[in-house]
Motif scaffolding. Sequence first.
Motif, PDB file in Angstrom:
ATOM      1  N   LEU A 150      99.193  39.633  79.639  1.00 12.51           N
ATOM      2  CA  LEU A 150      98.561  40.599  78.747  1.00 12.51           C
ATOM      3  C   LEU A 150      98.612  40.110  77.302  1.00 12.51           C
ATOM      4  CD1 LEU A 150      97.270  43.398  78.323  1.00 12.51           C
ATOM      5  CD2 LEU A 150      99.584  44.334  78.124  1.00 12.51           C
ATOM      6  N   ALA A 151      99.707  39.444  76.937  1.00 15.46           N
ATOM      7  CA  ALA A 151      99.878  38.978  75.557  1.00 15.46           C
ATOM      8  C   ALA A 151      98.876  37.890  75.190  1.00 15.46           C
ATOM      9  CB  ALA A 151     101.310  38.454  75.357  1.00 15.46           C
ATOM     10  N   LEU A 154      95.368  39.079  73.996  1.00 19.54           N
ATOM     11  CA  LEU A 154      95.542  39.811  72.741  1.00 19.54           C
ATOM     12  C   LEU A 154      95.774  38.846  71.578  1.00 19.54           C
ATOM     13  CD1 LEU A 154      97.772  42.813  73.902  1.00 19.54           C
ATOM     14  CD2 LEU A 154      95.334  42.830  73.383  1.00 19.54           C
ATOM     15  N   SER A 158      93.247  37.863  68.382  1.00 19.56           N
ATOM     16  CA  SER A 158      93.736  38.036  67.014  1.00 19.56           C
ATOM     17  C   SER A 158      93.348  36.877  66.108  1.00 19.56           C
ATOM     18  CB  SER A 158      95.253  38.219  67.012  1.00 19.56           C
ATOM     19  OG  SER A 158      95.910  36.986  67.298  1.00 19.56           O
ATOM     20  N   CYS A 167      98.791  35.243  62.603  1.00 20.16           N
ATOM     21  CA  CYS A 167      98.748  35.080  64.062  1.00 20.16           C
ATOM     22  C   CYS A 167     100.032  34.425  64.576  1.00 20.16           C
ATOM     23  CB  CYS A 167      97.545  34.237  64.457  1.00 20.16           C
ATOM     24  SG  CYS A 167      95.961  35.046  64.201  1.00 20.16           S
ATOM     25  N   THR A 174     105.396  39.279  69.289  1.00 21.18           N
ATOM     26  CA  THR A 174     104.967  39.723  70.621  1.00 21.18           C
ATOM     27  C   THR A 174     105.922  39.252  71.705  1.00 21.18           C
ATOM     28  OG1 THR A 174     102.637  39.718  69.947  1.00 21.18           O
ATOM     29  CG2 THR A 174     103.086  39.615  72.308  1.00 21.18           C
TER      30      THR A 174
END
Length: 235
Positions: A150-151, A154, A158, A167, A174
């Motif tokens: 999932l990371a 994302l 970004s 970032c 994260t």
Amino acid sequence: MRKILLEGVIPGLLFGGWIVLVPSLFFGLFLATILAAGALVPTWRSARKARRSLEIGIDADRTKSGERVLRSLCVEAGVELPELVVYNPKLKGAVYAAVVGHSPALILCSIPLFDLPLREVKGALLHELGHIQYRHLLKRRILNVGTLYLAIPLLWISHLYLAAPICFGLALGTFSLRVVLRIAYEHFTEYQADMFSHQLLPGAFKEFLHRQGNLGCRSWFSSHPAPASRISALS
């Protein structure tokens, strides 16, 4: 703190560099797959590996007597009978018992556990059966790998809207957050397994935890909450 470093900061640096230097989603998923394989392969082979890594050896007599106790507890708890191995730990302070593998599961117990009163032994075994009943190890792996994948998208998105230094910091944050979430989940599973044992044999696991009172100053980053907190939750 070691978990934050190995599973949060170092992967965060790795993926932060990916975003800044090679912002390719394919490459990011490739890196994630390497980390996921590192998390899953030990799980698939954990039962066999655990047997091979018993450094001093298995106590066959205590294993046999422990199996009789475990079998009766499994019938009472409605849990499929796992394999039991009782071994002599090489290092002092080794854990009393742990579950490895998913199906079939294997409960590793050290000899010192069976030197305790039978009531406490049953309480500890029921705690491990709670982990098996609720499939805690499998769910932890799913959480770990799921949040990893999932990371990646994302973080990849970004870099289209945010500056590279931001970032990079986002990647560090994260992956550190992933570790915090996993530790929080591990604490939850310990409390849940504690309650499973307590409901089937009230008070037994509390007595076992009282015996570990000198371990009450564990760090929050430990996979297990402090015994005092666990005793309080069962009161």
